[in-house]
Design a protein around this motif. Structure first.
Motif, PDB file in Angstrom:
ATOM      1  N   GLY A  36       0.792  -1.217   0.000  1.00 34.96           N
ATOM      2  CA  GLY A  36       0.000   0.000   0.000  1.00 34.96           C
ATOM      3  C   GLY A  36       0.826   1.269   0.000  1.00 34.96           C
ATOM      4  O   GLY A  36       0.421   2.284  -0.543  1.00 34.96           O
ATOM      5  N   HIS A  92      -8.657   2.015  -3.423  1.00 36.41           N
ATOM      6  CA  HIS A  92      -8.285   0.703  -2.894  1.00 36.41           C
ATOM      7  C   HIS A  92      -8.297   0.725  -1.367  1.00 36.41           C
ATOM      8  O   HIS A  92      -8.779  -0.202  -0.728  1.00 36.41           O
ATOM      9  N   ARG A  93      -7.772   1.794  -0.782  1.00 35.95           N
ATOM     10  CA  ARG A  93      -7.781   1.909   0.684  1.00 35.95           C
ATOM     11  C   ARG A  93      -9.201   2.002   1.228  1.00 35.95           C
ATOM     12  O   ARG A  93      -9.495   1.460   2.281  1.00 35.95           O
ATOM     13  N   SER A  95     -11.880   0.715  -0.093  1.00 41.99           N
ATOM     14  CA  SER A  95     -12.601  -0.566  -0.243  1.00 41.99           C
ATOM     15  C   SER A  95     -12.103  -1.629   0.717  1.00 41.99           C
ATOM     16  O   SER A  95     -12.852  -2.527   1.086  1.00 41.99           O
ATOM     17  N   THR A  96     -10.838  -1.545   1.146  1.00 37.53           N
ATOM     18  CA  THR A  96     -10.317  -2.549   2.064  1.00 37.53           C
ATOM     19  C   THR A  96     -10.614  -2.223   3.515  1.00 37.53           C
ATOM     20  O   THR A  96     -10.545  -3.096   4.360  1.00 37.53           O
ATOM     21  N   SER A  99      -6.931  -0.780   8.528  1.00 37.73           N
ATOM     22  CA  SER A  99      -6.036  -1.922   8.762  1.00 37.73           C
ATOM     23  C   SER A  99      -6.092  -2.318  10.235  1.00 37.73           C
ATOM     24  O   SER A  99      -6.448  -1.532  11.102  1.00 37.73           O
TER      25      SER A  99
END
Length: 101
Positions: A36, A92-93, A95-96, A99
């Motif tokens: 990432g 992308h961040r 959708s994930t 953390s």
């Protein structure tokens, strides 16, 4: 003023190469690669540095108009590539999710 922009671009390119070398050294020691952050630590400074260099050098050396226009077009392509890469990373961040670190 123009030379300071070129020097800053060269420093950004060297920073991206240094970050790439540092990441490879950490991977050889057994660390997991951080996918990432690769864009922010390697590709973004490289694209920004190249853009700064390409934007100023042809004007400073007195290149013909066709070369200056080609350099400006390349600079636009680099800027669009950096913007698209940033947008893909943000999407992308999102959708994930956050953390677990």
């Amino acid at each position: 003023m123009d030379w300071s922009v070129v020097v800053m671009g060269c420093l950004l390119v060297l920073l991206s190469f240094g970050c790439r070398w540092w990441e490879q050294a950490k991977i050889r020691k057994g660390a997991r690669p951080r996918q990432g952050m690769r864009f922010y630590s390697i590709w973004l400074p490289l694209l920004m540095g190249l853009g700064m260099i390409v934007a100023k050098v042809p004007h400073m050396v007195g290149a013909p108009f066709a070369i200056v226009m080609a350099a400006d077009t390349l600079n636009l392509v680099l800027a669009v590539t950096a913007a698209l890469g940033f947008a893909v990373q943000v999407r992308h961040r999102a959708s994930t999710g956050p953390s677990a670190e």
